[in-house]
Structures are given as structure tokens and as C-alpha cells.
Design a protein around this motif. Structure first.
Motif, PDB file in Angstrom:
ATOM      1  N   TYR A   3     -71.670  32.316  13.196  1.00 47.99           N
ATOM      2  CA  TYR A   3     -72.813  33.209  13.401  1.00 47.99           C
ATOM      3  C   TYR A   3     -73.296  33.040  14.840  1.00 47.99           C
ATOM      4  O   TYR A   3     -73.032  32.020  15.477  1.00 47.99           O
ATOM      5  CB  TYR A   3     -73.950  32.842  12.442  1.00 47.99           C
ATOM      6  CG  TYR A   3     -73.636  33.062  10.974  1.00 47.99           C
ATOM      7  CD1 TYR A   3     -73.515  34.349  10.459  1.00 47.99           C
ATOM      8  CD2 TYR A   3     -73.483  31.978  10.114  1.00 47.99           C
ATOM      9  CE1 TYR A   3     -73.243  34.552   9.113  1.00 47.99           C
ATOM     10  CE2 TYR A   3     -73.212  32.182   8.756  1.00 47.99           C
ATOM     11  CZ  TYR A   3     -73.094  33.465   8.268  1.00 47.99           C
ATOM     12  OH  TYR A   3     -72.827  33.667   6.937  1.00 47.99           O
ATOM     13  N   GLU A   4     -74.073  34.019  15.318  1.00 46.58           N
ATOM     14  CA  GLU A   4     -74.580  33.947  16.703  1.00 46.58           C
ATOM     15  C   GLU A   4     -75.985  33.355  16.783  1.00 46.58           C
ATOM     16  O   GLU A   4     -76.361  32.772  17.791  1.00 46.58           O
ATOM     17  CB  GLU A   4     -74.619  35.353  17.312  1.00 46.58           C
ATOM     18  CG  GLU A   4     -73.253  35.875  17.696  1.00 46.58           C
ATOM     19  CD  GLU A   4     -73.335  37.332  18.135  1.00 46.58           C
ATOM     20  OE1 GLU A   4     -74.360  37.733  18.723  1.00 46.58           O
ATOM     21  OE2 GLU A   4     -72.362  38.052  17.859  1.00 46.58           O
ATOM     22  N   THR A   5     -76.768  33.521  15.741  1.00 44.84           N
ATOM     23  CA  THR A   5     -78.190  33.144  15.854  1.00 44.84           C
ATOM     24  C   THR A   5     -78.590  32.029  14.903  1.00 44.84           C
ATOM     25  O   THR A   5     -79.761  31.632  14.891  1.00 44.84           O
ATOM     26  CB  THR A   5     -79.091  34.371  15.566  1.00 44.84           C
ATOM     27  OG1 THR A   5     -78.779  34.834  14.243  1.00 44.84           O
ATOM     28  CG2 THR A   5     -78.864  35.479  16.557  1.00 44.84           C
ATOM     29  N   LYS A  31     -80.876  40.693  13.772  1.00 42.87           N
ATOM     30  CA  LYS A  31     -79.594  39.968  13.757  1.00 42.87           C
ATOM     31  C   LYS A  31     -79.760  38.627  13.041  1.00 42.87           C
ATOM     32  O   LYS A  31     -78.967  38.273  12.159  1.00 42.87           O
ATOM     33  CB  LYS A  31     -79.141  39.760  15.200  1.00 42.87           C
ATOM     34  CG  LYS A  31     -77.919  38.913  15.379  1.00 42.87           C
ATOM     35  CD  LYS A  31     -76.758  39.785  15.706  1.00 42.87           C
ATOM     36  CE  LYS A  31     -75.476  38.998  15.728  1.00 42.87           C
ATOM     37  NZ  LYS A  31     -74.325  39.818  15.448  1.00 42.87           N
ATOM     38  N   GLU A  35     -78.061  37.560   9.539  1.00 38.08           N
ATOM     39  CA  GLU A  35     -77.143  36.418   9.436  1.00 38.08           C
ATOM     40  C   GLU A  35     -77.663  35.387   8.435  1.00 38.08           C
ATOM     41  O   GLU A  35     -76.893  34.809   7.669  1.00 38.08           O
ATOM     42  CB  GLU A  35     -76.938  35.777  10.819  1.00 38.08           C
ATOM     43  CG  GLU A  35     -76.154  36.679  11.759  1.00 38.08           C
ATOM     44  CD  GLU A  35     -75.724  35.997  13.057  1.00 38.08           C
ATOM     45  OE1 GLU A  35     -74.834  36.557  13.728  1.00 38.08           O
ATOM     46  OE2 GLU A  35     -76.255  34.920  13.411  1.00 38.08           O
ATOM     47  N   ASP A  38     -77.008  36.606   4.951  1.00 35.41           N
ATOM     48  CA  ASP A  38     -75.576  36.485   4.638  1.00 35.41           C
ATOM     49  C   ASP A  38     -75.209  35.030   4.343  1.00 35.41           C
ATOM     50  O   ASP A  38     -74.533  34.719   3.357  1.00 35.41           O
ATOM     51  CB  ASP A  38     -74.752  37.012   5.826  1.00 35.41           C
ATOM     52  CG  ASP A  38     -73.273  36.962   5.537  1.00 35.41           C
ATOM     53  OD1 ASP A  38     -72.800  37.840   4.810  1.00 35.41           O
ATOM     54  OD2 ASP A  38     -72.596  36.004   5.994  1.00 35.41           O
ATOM     55  N   ALA A  39     -75.691  34.120   5.204  1.00 29.10           N
ATOM     56  CA  ALA A  39     -75.357  32.696   5.036  1.00 29.10           C
ATOM     57  C   ALA A  39     -75.927  32.161   3.723  1.00 29.10           C
ATOM     58  O   ALA A  39     -75.237  31.439   2.985  1.00 29.10           O
ATOM     59  CB  ALA A  39     -75.914  31.888   6.215  1.00 29.10           C
ATOM     60  N   GLU A  87     -83.576  41.656   3.924  1.00 26.36           N
ATOM     61  CA  GLU A  87     -83.215  40.305   4.385  1.00 26.36           C
ATOM     62  C   GLU A  87     -84.037  39.243   3.653  1.00 26.36           C
ATOM     63  O   GLU A  87     -83.508  38.216   3.231  1.00 26.36           O
ATOM     64  CB  GLU A  87     -83.469  40.176   5.902  1.00 26.36           C
ATOM     65  CG  GLU A  87     -82.608  41.081   6.780  1.00 26.36           C
ATOM     66  CD  GLU A  87     -83.229  42.446   7.024  1.00 26.36           C
ATOM     67  OE1 GLU A  87     -84.146  42.839   6.276  1.00 26.36           O
ATOM     68  OE2 GLU A  87     -82.781  43.124   7.970  1.00 26.36           O
TER      69      GLU A  87
END
Ligand code: CAA
Length: 258
Positions: A3-5, A31, A35, A38-39, A87
Motif C-alpha cells: 500500500y502507499e499510505t 486513498k 487502503e 481494503d487491508a 470506507e
């Protein structure tokens, strides 16, 4: 998981999810929250994970929703995107325990995110607040409702209306957090709590989470009826037989989640 964040690590049946936007004090943008959702969904389905720890940096758990991303949005955009509902609903769907380890700022959406976890352990430098009033808005992901249930009407009104921050001692005194620990011990203490949870029967752990959360959703009478029925139903599990036998045989229980 790349992941990016956020950064996700799994060790000894405990997953640590670290919010990681250091340049923005972990401000929650689309974002990051995507993420995170999703995680958490992936970790909830992972047999190697029995407890999840959500944390940030030493300076900030999260300083709120990302004001730069949000500032130019129109009512129609906010409404049509149902801003942050999908989210945050994903976080609330997680059935395994999620413990927040908070250091530094937990403001606005950051405070709300911590309150969506099952309990909060914080460092001595933690600062909680709902300063949305200073931006001409109000909390948008549950803060007016959850903070009021945690700390009562008077303090919740004070926090939301003045936008002031609450330090760790006040947060513990008012029931917002379960424990305050020195900053250097935050992850050690939280991981110890998470590992202890991970050792229990996962069935009983999930039933505890459902039952305690039920107390926020229903009347006392209905909540107690729910608790009594799930308590009865745990007598259908092997873990109940094992847990009680282990007590009588003066040994440690070996739970098998059956
Ligand atoms: N959104 C976007 N960026 C943020 C941010 C946020 N919520 N909070 C901090 N940042 C950014 C700053 O803009 C700054 O970036 P630049 O270096 O590019 O300018 C960087 O993070 C560091 O912040 P500061 O320089 O301000 O750090 P500080 O130590 O002086 O102050 C602070 C820290 C008191 C937390 C201050 O940053 C602050 O007040 N942040 C905003 C807190 C806030 O209002 N949160 C509520 C947001 S609205 C919300 O959350 C709505 C909801 O309920 C969903």
C-alpha cells in the motif's frame, strides 16, 4: 500487502496497521481510507490474524480528514460520494478486535477513527479533539455521536463547540481511552494486550465484541437478552469445554476455535 499510505505487518497472530502519511500528519484522504478498508477486510479474513492494532506515528495518529482534499468539494459531491461512509463502514464490519494505539494528535476524523476501534490505548503525548468547528463544519464520521457516548454530553459539547484538545490524562479520566502509557512503551503495551487477546478462543472474543457493541445499538433490556443468548450458545463450543476443564485441571487452556 503493498500500500502507499499504510504499512501492514503481521507477527504472532497480531496485525499492525500503521497510518503512513508523515508529511500530512496522517490526514485521512480517500486513498488512505480506501487502503485501510481494503487491508482490514483482508486481515479479517486471514487465519493468521487474531487481533489488529491500528496506529500512526509518534507525532500523529491522524490529524483529521484531509482538509486540502476536502476544501473545494461541493455539497453534491460530498452527498453523492457519501463521503467516507463506504470506507468507515468497512472498519465497522471487521469482526476481529481492533485496538487503537494512539500517540500525538487524534483530531477530527482521527479521533473518530480511534473511537471506531474497539478500545484505545494512548501515549502520554496523545491529544484528542474535534476541531471541525474551527473550519466551519462539524464532525462527519460519527464524532458527535460516539464522543458523547464515551465522555458524556457536557464534555462532548465542550470539545465540539470550543474545538479544544483533550490530553491523555483527561482522556483516561473521562473514559475515552482504556490506558495511558509512556510514549516509549506504547507499542510494547499495545502488542502485549493484542497478543493476550490473540491467545483466547476467537469465538468468545468475537462474541464479546458483538455483545459490547450491541450496548450502543439497543436498549439495556435487549442488550442483556442478546448477551444471555450468546452466553448460552458458547456452551455448544469445544473451547468452552476446554477452558473450563483447564481451569479445574490447573493448566493453561489450549483453544482451537471450535
Ligand atoms: N488535512 C490536511 N493536511 C494536514 C492536516 C489535515 N487535517 N493536518 C495537518 N496537515 C498538514 C499541514 O497542512 C502541514 O502540511 P504542510 O507542511 O504541507 O503545510 C503538515 O500536515 C504539518 O502540519 P502543521 O505544520 O500544521 O503541524 P503543527 O505541529 O504546527 O500543527 C496540528 C499540528 C495542530 C495538528 C495542525 O496541523 C492542525 O490543526 N491540523 C488540522 C486539524 C483539524 O482541523 N482536523 C479536523 C479536520 S476536518 C475532519 O476531520 C472532518 C471529519 O470529521 C471527517
Amino acid at each position: 500487502m503493498a500500500y502507499e499510505t499504510i504499512i501492514v505487518e503481521i507477527e504472532d497472530y497480531v496485525a499492525v496497521v500503521r497510518l503512513n502519511r508523515p508529511d500530512a500528519l496522517n490526514a485521512l484522504n480517500a486513498k488512505l481510507l480506501g487502503e485501510l478498508a481494503d487491508a482490514l477486510g483482508t486481515l479479517d479474513a486471514n487465519d493468521k490474524v487474531r487481533c489488529i492494532v491500528l496506529t500512526g506515528s509518534e507525532k500523529a495518529f491522524a490529524a483529521g480528514a484531509d482538509i486540502k482534499e476536502m476544501s473545494e468539494k461541493s455539497f453534491v459531491e460530498m452527498y453523492m460520494q457519501d463521503f467516507f461512509t463506504p470506507e468507515t463502514e468497512a472498519l465497522l464490519r471487521v469482526r476481529k478486535p481492533v485496538v487503537a494505539a494512539v500517540a500525538g494528535y487524534a483530531l477530527g476524523g482521527g479521533c473518530e477513527l480511534a473511537m471506531m476501534c474497539d478500545f484505545i490505548i494512548c501515549a502520554e503525548n496523545a491529544k484528542f479533539g474535534q476541531p471541525e468547528i474551527n473550519l466551519g463544519v462539524v464532525a462527519g464520521i460519527g464524532g458527535t455521536q460516539r464522543l458523547t457516548r464515551f465522555v458524556g454530553k457536557s464534555k462532548a459539547m465542550d470539545m465540539h463547540l470550543t474545538g479544544r484538545f483533550m490530553d491523555a490524562a483527561e482522556a483516561e479520566r473521562s473514559g475515552l481511552v482504556s490506558r495511558v502509557v509512556p510514549l516509549k512503551d506504547l507499542m510494547k503495551e499495545t502488542m502485549a494486550a493484542a497478543r493476550k487477546i490473540a491467545e483466547k478462543s476467537q469465538i468468545a472474543v468475537m462474541v464479546v465484541k458483538e455483545s459490547v457493541n450491541r450496548s450502543y445499538e439497543t436498549t439495556l433490556r435487549e442488550g442483556i437478552l442478546f448477551e444471555r443468548r450468546v452466553f448460552h450458545s458458547l456452551f455448544a463450543t469445544e473451547d468452552q469445554k476446554e477452558g473450563m476443564a483447564a481451569f479445574m485441571e490447573k493448566r493453561t487452556a489450549q483453544f482451537r476455535d471450535k
